[in-house]
Design an enzyme around this catalytic site. Sequence first.
Site, PDB file in Angstrom:
ATOM      1  N   SER A   1      33.832  37.886  29.837  1.00  0.00           N
ATOM      2  CA  SER A   1      34.293  39.113  29.058  1.00  0.00           C
ATOM      3  C   SER A   1      35.114  38.774  27.737  1.00  0.00           C
ATOM      4  CB  SER A   1      34.473  40.216  29.989  1.00  0.00           C
ATOM      5  OG  SER A   1      36.024  39.959  30.163  1.00  0.00           O
ATOM      6  N   LYS A   2      35.179  39.576  26.845  1.00  0.00           N
ATOM      7  CA  LYS A   2      35.968  39.539  25.793  1.00  0.00           C
ATOM      8  C   LYS A   2      37.563  39.281  26.170  1.00  0.00           C
ATOM      9  CE  LYS A   2      36.192  39.804  21.058  1.00  0.00           C
ATOM     10  NZ  LYS A   2      35.355  39.029  20.367  1.00  0.00           N
ATOM     11  N   ARG A   3      37.891  40.141  27.395  1.00  0.00           N
ATOM     12  CA  ARG A   3      39.092  39.950  27.691  1.00  0.00           C
ATOM     13  C   ARG A   3      39.673  38.772  27.872  1.00  0.00           C
ATOM     14  NH1 ARG A   3      38.775  43.342  32.058  1.00  0.00           N
ATOM     15  NH2 ARG A   3      36.778  44.104  31.137  1.00  0.00           N
TER      16      ARG A   3
END
Length: 505
Positions: A278-280
């Site tokens: 994920s982007k995180r």
Amino acid sequence: MIKTRFAPSPTGYLHVGGLRTALYSYLFAKKHGGKFLLRIEDTDRERYVADGVANILKSLYWASVVPDEGVILSEAKDPSRSDKRDSSAKPQNDNLRITQKGENGPYTQSERLDIYKEYAQKLLDAGHAYYCFCSSERLEKLRADQQAKKMPTGYDGLCAKLDPTESKQKAEAGEKHVMRLKMDKHGETVFNDLIRGEVRFKNELVDDQVLIKSDGFPTYHFAVVVDDHLMGITHIIRGEEWISSVPKHAQLYKYFGWEIPEMAHLPLLLNPDKSKLSKRQGDVAVEDYMKKGYLPEALVNFVAFLGWNPGTEKEMYTMEELVKDFDLAKVGKTGGVFNIEKLDWYNKQYIKNLSNAELVEKAMPWLEEAGVGGRPILEKAVSLERERITILSELPEAIKFVFELPDYKADTLVWKKSSNEEVKNILPKLIEFFDTVDENDWDKQVLEEKTKIWIAEKGFSVGSVLWPMRVALSGQENSPGPFEIAEVLAKKQTITRLQIALEKL
Ligand code: GLU
């Protein structure tokens, strides 16, 4: 003929997982002499991003995953620009135009609303679909009640019981409504996934899905089936998150009397800690990698291996080799781990394979941006750092010292086993010696041989000469070797930098 498709929603950027789906679809089609189609699924107006389509296309073209049919990029002809294709790795975008190609278009779902209406009407007429007038409040309450009773959530079929003629009148009178599929709740949906093998779903758990929303747009489920059929898609390759939608789609294929395409659902991409990518946790957009200076060949090679394993030792694959060797049967069922160190390794390999001139060419946008440059010395300069960098964007900083001597402290010139006095003694002699070397002998090997002989004659230790020489030439504690730098700087600049060092002491 085999035809695959990539069907992104333009919600912003191309995710690396999306690149993998597109790449596998592309490779599969090419391997079998088929076609790869690109369709834009923009029916979710709330998630629409204006530049989304352009971003996705730019990323795909950069990676050379180019569609044969559907939404494509064509270069707008601008007579003021030369025809030479830009070979830099950094995306240049200004001159591109989005168009459509093929006989099964339009290929953007928002342009196909009439087609969906026509097919929805067919289902309605056949009694396979119905209008639903339930308010969102009712649906929310229904859901909350089901959850409270620990029942599976889903539409309860209330409006399916309405009289069709009455329903039609209400809808035509403008009452807010959606259209739902009358799902056959009996039995199971069984299909053979090309990656996961036999998959079964109980139909009683499948909802009466919405086909047409109240805004007149189709839902993903409806549009995807109509389009895959009308566009002649033979193989659907997509992410695992869509597998639970298959029973809904299968029901539609059945009602329409259409043949269901073959399907392959790819495992998720995972972070090294096995959580979903994920982007995180870092960069997931292809653009991020483009901007940093990963080479498209490296990213493609890396992404190809996220889930696919040819079962040999070979790791470096060109696109042609991927087309030849790619095999869906060798795609694993478990998630592919996105390991950035592996990507860095690939990038270094691909950088090593470039000639100096190619490296300069590909890194030009970053070099220009940093104001580092001036050929032909650039080509020599990159030779100093080509083995040390991982991504192209590191290059300007790495070679800057060639063009501009950084400021450094006099202490740095003194090797740990030497002294200030010794350096002060050695440097003038070294300058004198370099003065006697012929310009024609000014290449790293000859220079090194000659210098080493000179050092031995003088009785100096190697370190006490080469250390200050290297620091004087690079202005840095860590740098490539002194003779390599001297060759790139040439005789005059080498001597100038040694004089600057002497003045510092
Ligand atoms: N539009 C869907 C997406 O954004 C495509 C799913 C499919 O390939 O069927 O991923």
